[in-house]
Scaffold this active site. Structure first.
Site, PDB file in Angstrom:
ATOM      1  N   SER B  67     -63.058-138.185  92.258  1.00  0.00           N
ATOM      2  CA  SER B  67     -61.922-137.283  92.489  1.00  0.00           C
ATOM      3  C   SER B  67     -62.136-135.853  92.002  1.00  0.00           C
ATOM      4  CB  SER B  67     -60.659-137.835  91.826  1.00  0.00           C
ATOM      5  OG  SER B  67     -60.200-138.941  92.554  1.00  0.00           O
ATOM      6  N   LYS B  70     -62.399-133.241  94.599  1.00  0.00           N
ATOM      7  CA  LYS B  70     -61.221-132.704  95.286  1.00  0.00           C
ATOM      8  C   LYS B  70     -61.017-131.224  94.983  1.00  0.00           C
ATOM      9  CE  LYS B  70     -58.969-137.180  95.437  1.00  0.00           C
ATOM     10  NZ  LYS B  70     -58.222-138.191  94.684  1.00  0.00           N
ATOM     11  N   TYR B 192     -64.392-137.533 103.513  1.00  0.00           N
ATOM     12  CA  TYR B 192     -63.765-137.730 102.212  1.00  0.00           C
ATOM     13  C   TYR B 192     -64.654-138.566 101.284  1.00  0.00           C
ATOM     14  CZ  TYR B 192     -60.431-139.471  98.754  1.00  0.00           C
ATOM     15  OH  TYR B 192     -59.812-139.812  97.586  1.00  0.00           O
ATOM     16  N   TYR B 244     -54.235-137.765  87.067  1.00  0.00           N
ATOM     17  CA  TYR B 244     -53.494-138.941  87.521  1.00  0.00           C
ATOM     18  C   TYR B 244     -52.145-139.036  86.788  1.00  0.00           C
ATOM     19  CZ  TYR B 244     -58.193-140.142  89.178  1.00  0.00           C
ATOM     20  OH  TYR B 244     -59.422-140.122  89.753  1.00  0.00           O
ATOM     21  N   VAL B 262     -62.923-141.250  88.800  1.00  0.00           N
ATOM     22  CA  VAL B 262     -63.219-142.588  88.300  1.00  0.00           C
ATOM     23  C   VAL B 262     -64.711-142.817  88.048  1.00  0.00           C
ATOM     24  CG1 VAL B 262     -61.151-143.668  89.236  1.00  0.00           C
ATOM     25  CG2 VAL B 262     -63.233-143.602  90.627  1.00  0.00           C
TER      26      VAL B 262
END
Lengths: 308, 308, 308, 308
Positions: B67, B70, B192, B244, B262
């Site tokens: 992540s 991103k 992605y 998160y 993660v």
């Protein structure tokens, strides 16, 4: 940093620039006592930790604190309960507005954070349970911070809130069913609504919260209102959750910890610098003052105050 | 600010202090390629906008960005689409994790923000639709930022993600049913997952994101990677939503914009100062690296870096 | 149809067959007054529209009606308000149990149906608003139906419910915030809990609801208790929603309109034939009596009573 | 029971009576192939288990089965999988429409029942996994039931569904992420949409489902299509969940197990008597045919068919 007199003149200019937006908002109308406030009013005040105070507009017109009062209640509860408070309320942003209730259900009566209604009701429960006269204790706390004995709670607003408080009653009873409210619900709600009905003006409000910009120390009397760590924490919570469902956008555009209320007030904390308060009664669809948002975002941009 | 050599020795000390926590977390196991990573590894790197780089631990061991990728995708999409991006994705914190899907339903296919999965899938759709070879464009962008031609996407991780990507496929098809995905879903997911599979080490990662701490300008080549305003915005989003469902707690404890993945990486931006990256594969229940969190929070406390 | 004495012997046999299940359930424990009931008790009664009454087990031991009382309240409110009732409560199954509150939110305070708690609270509001002494009116109605002046509400249960009624208070205040509760919430809840605390035995309960199997006419005195159409409607609602989140399974396995309560009672309507009641205090995870379900499903199968 | 010729004349009369309602509905427009159907058409057919067939209106005009096809798929899957089917799909009503996705999330990929889309997709997965050519197997099954070799799937509708199937793809991938879809999603969706695209007329449809009114036995050839118990079960499911979010109201007003589809068809089962089918393309806001609902409810009232 700009010179003092420069700040005042900036504030006046921003006020003029923002007035055309009066009509883009709508005064809160869920209780008559708020619905009657004239929309075309605005003020901005900047208090700095080195003792300056700059204002423009109706900076000594009092308004109803409403949700801005949650900041004071939170500091009191943190002082009283210490870290145990965080077993009863989380510190995460709350997401969708419709979640207020389903979230309580999902998380077994633990509110997402202390500045949404459910969280502030838990905070009120802490105050009711730890003070013999919590409403007075709250007023005393604010008066000391503002160095002003004349701050009071508006009885008409208070009674009006009580009468229209069914949704908050639903939140409170739901939390009580999960064991997260200790006192009797009507007493907790009475404190909560009384706190919301506190009446202050922009100058008083800016001054009273300077300790959050100053590591917990109130400049005018050097009192350590809360620990440095707790001042950081309050700012952190305001930064992710203080502006209702526009908190992310406010961080995006302004980049300061802030709290707004449906009385039309917004307070923004500028760490190591001071506190900006703005007030104008007409609200956008998120419940934030249209002119207040504009004033604070223009001022923060002008002075380059974004934390990011 | 501490002296350079002081920083390095602080990092080494913090690393030692944090290692007992290895066993409090659990390596991500939803795909075999991640589950096989040895848990007892850690690194921290601090890159400053004036060109220093300090590290401790396995700072040149590569890990999967997951992540954290991103952030790069978001900057690329902001550059490409400008403010139109914000018609397709919001900038508000997302609240409860279980909302990922119900929220999309409620808000008609518009994700809460660009750093939750649904939002990053919209960002991927933008990249797929605006670049003829979006996977390459992504790698090219990162390589230029890191000033390193050897950064690549791990094919084993990529294929493993594709195979276990049903939940992200559900999000993508739901958004497509609302008209918020333009390209074909399999192509969007391929981008992605490829992006998530990017492999970097702590040094590279810290260096590559310096522009976010430096008003959009990458120090090593003075390139304006994004506008100053957009650098602020990315930091604002990371500050409310980057960790998160522990974002509020991270703001509370650390007070810096940050993003975790993660794969065990965490990156924190310190405006006007630099970037801290930490990596250690074992995760807490929120999906954040246990040792990584500890390293960054101790370091931020040690140097007084909290924005609040 | 079997001969009368055959029915009695079937009932006795089924009772023996079902007793081993006593230990598979758990007596309701959310209020002390219910938690003290001995689990190893059971009864079944079958009243027919032609005047027969068959029983087995403790058919004259009284139990707390709890949610079964919603059927009586609903009939009273339908009689009082006519079709206007259906502007204030829907007639659709309610789906997931966790929805009770989010559904009220989503559908602006209109409960899914009158036999979930929220719906029964609206029904109670109708009764409180239309009767000067609604608790008495409720008892009078039941006594006339059961042809028995000695039916009463258990004060210990009533007071215990009041004390533990926070969740129902949350539902009531939420509906009031949407304008769907007219009277004061405490008064509405008092009626609701009083109604739930009604004490009856299996014989009385079976007899009292015969009109639902007989097109609205109570056989023992030929009184038209409600219109034929409303009798159909009540049966329809019980058939989709009467057995909590096991309503579908009950339709699947038994195929009769039915209502259960956490006091351990279940009542099933067999149109044109009669009423079956069963009671045994130990409940399954859905809140339905384990032995009661078994007794009714075996009896319905034995006599081929499924409507489908 | 009325005389045969009386039934036909009742049907004709009801058709005339219902035609003014054509304009109160709206033809399904989510796919072009359905949007082009002329709204001012209607038919009703009544097939009885003793071999009569009565019709009025366009009873041999074919329409798209859409969700009515779920009944056939369900029977096939029950026959193939036996009670194991109920580990993969529940049998409870589904409540609010917005739940389709959040419910799957909450209940870990297990749909509420087999006649909502998610449930029918699981059923399709069962058929795809247990038949080498499930589309053909489905058509073969229907042709045998209808005793008509000319029933087919409309290719234009099928392709149109495939193209607009993103929301169903979202449901399927979400269930696959929970391990509740065995085959590949595109193959499962292809079966599902092919099944929905089956084209039948009112006569064929009424005849083909007679076994559900006849304890599982198809009258024309005495074939035991499913067990008596499974026929009851299908009727039970249709009775709580067959009419979308108007299932409760349909039970309330009509009192028969029924299933509707957005092609404008409704089928109602009258146990021990026969099957009523009605068709008219214009739909109400719940997706049920306006004229179809009217026709069936008037007919059921006229003949006193309510089960309650």
């Amino acid at each position: 940093m700009k010179q003092p007199h420069a700040i005042t003149s900036i504030l006046q200019q921003l006020l003029q620039q923002s007035q055309p937006l009066y009509r883009e908002g709508k005064v809160a109308n869920y209780i008559p006592a708020l619905a009657n406030v004239a929309p075309e009013q605005a003020a901005i005040a900047v208090a700095t930790i080195d003792g300056q105070l700059h204002t423009a507009g109706a900076a000594d017109t009092a308004f109803s604190l409403q949700s801005v009062s949650k900041v004071f209640g939170l500091v009191m509860a943190m002082n009283r309960l210490g870290d145990d408070l965080w077993h009863r309320v989380n510190m995460e942003p709350s997401g969708l507005p419709f979640n207020s209730i389903v979230q309580l259900e999902w998380e077994k009566g633990i509110p997402r954070n202390p500045v949404i209604n459910a969280g502030a009701i838990v905070v009120s429960d802490v105050l009711v349970s730890h003070y013999s006269a919590s409403k007075n204790a709250f007023l005393t706390f604010i008066r000391r911070l503002a160095n002003n004995e004349h701050i009071y709670a508006d009885q008409a607003v208070y009674l009006s809130e009580l009468e229209h408080g069914n949704r908050n009653a639903a939140l409170a009873y739901l939390m009580k069913s999960f064991g997260n409210i200790e006192a009797e619900v009507p007493q907790v709600l009475a404190h909560y609504f009384h706190q919301c009905a506190t009446s202050m003006n922009c100058q008083q409000l800016a001054t009273s919260l300077l300790f959050l910009a100053n590591r917990g120390v109130q400049p005018h009397n050097n009192e350590q209102v809360c620990s440095r760590r707790d001042a950081h924490r309050v700012n952190a919570i305001l930064s992710t959750s203080g502006m209702y469902d526009q908190s992310g956008e406010f961080a995006f555009k302004v980049g300061l910890p802030a709290k707004s209320g449906v009385g039309g007030a917004i307070v923004a904390i500028v760490p190591q610098f001071g506190v900006i308060t703005a007030w104008s009664p007409a609200l956008n669809k998120f419940g934030n003052s249209v002119v207040g948002m504009k004033l604070i975002s223009l001022f923060a941009e002008e002075l380059g105050l974004s934390l990011f």
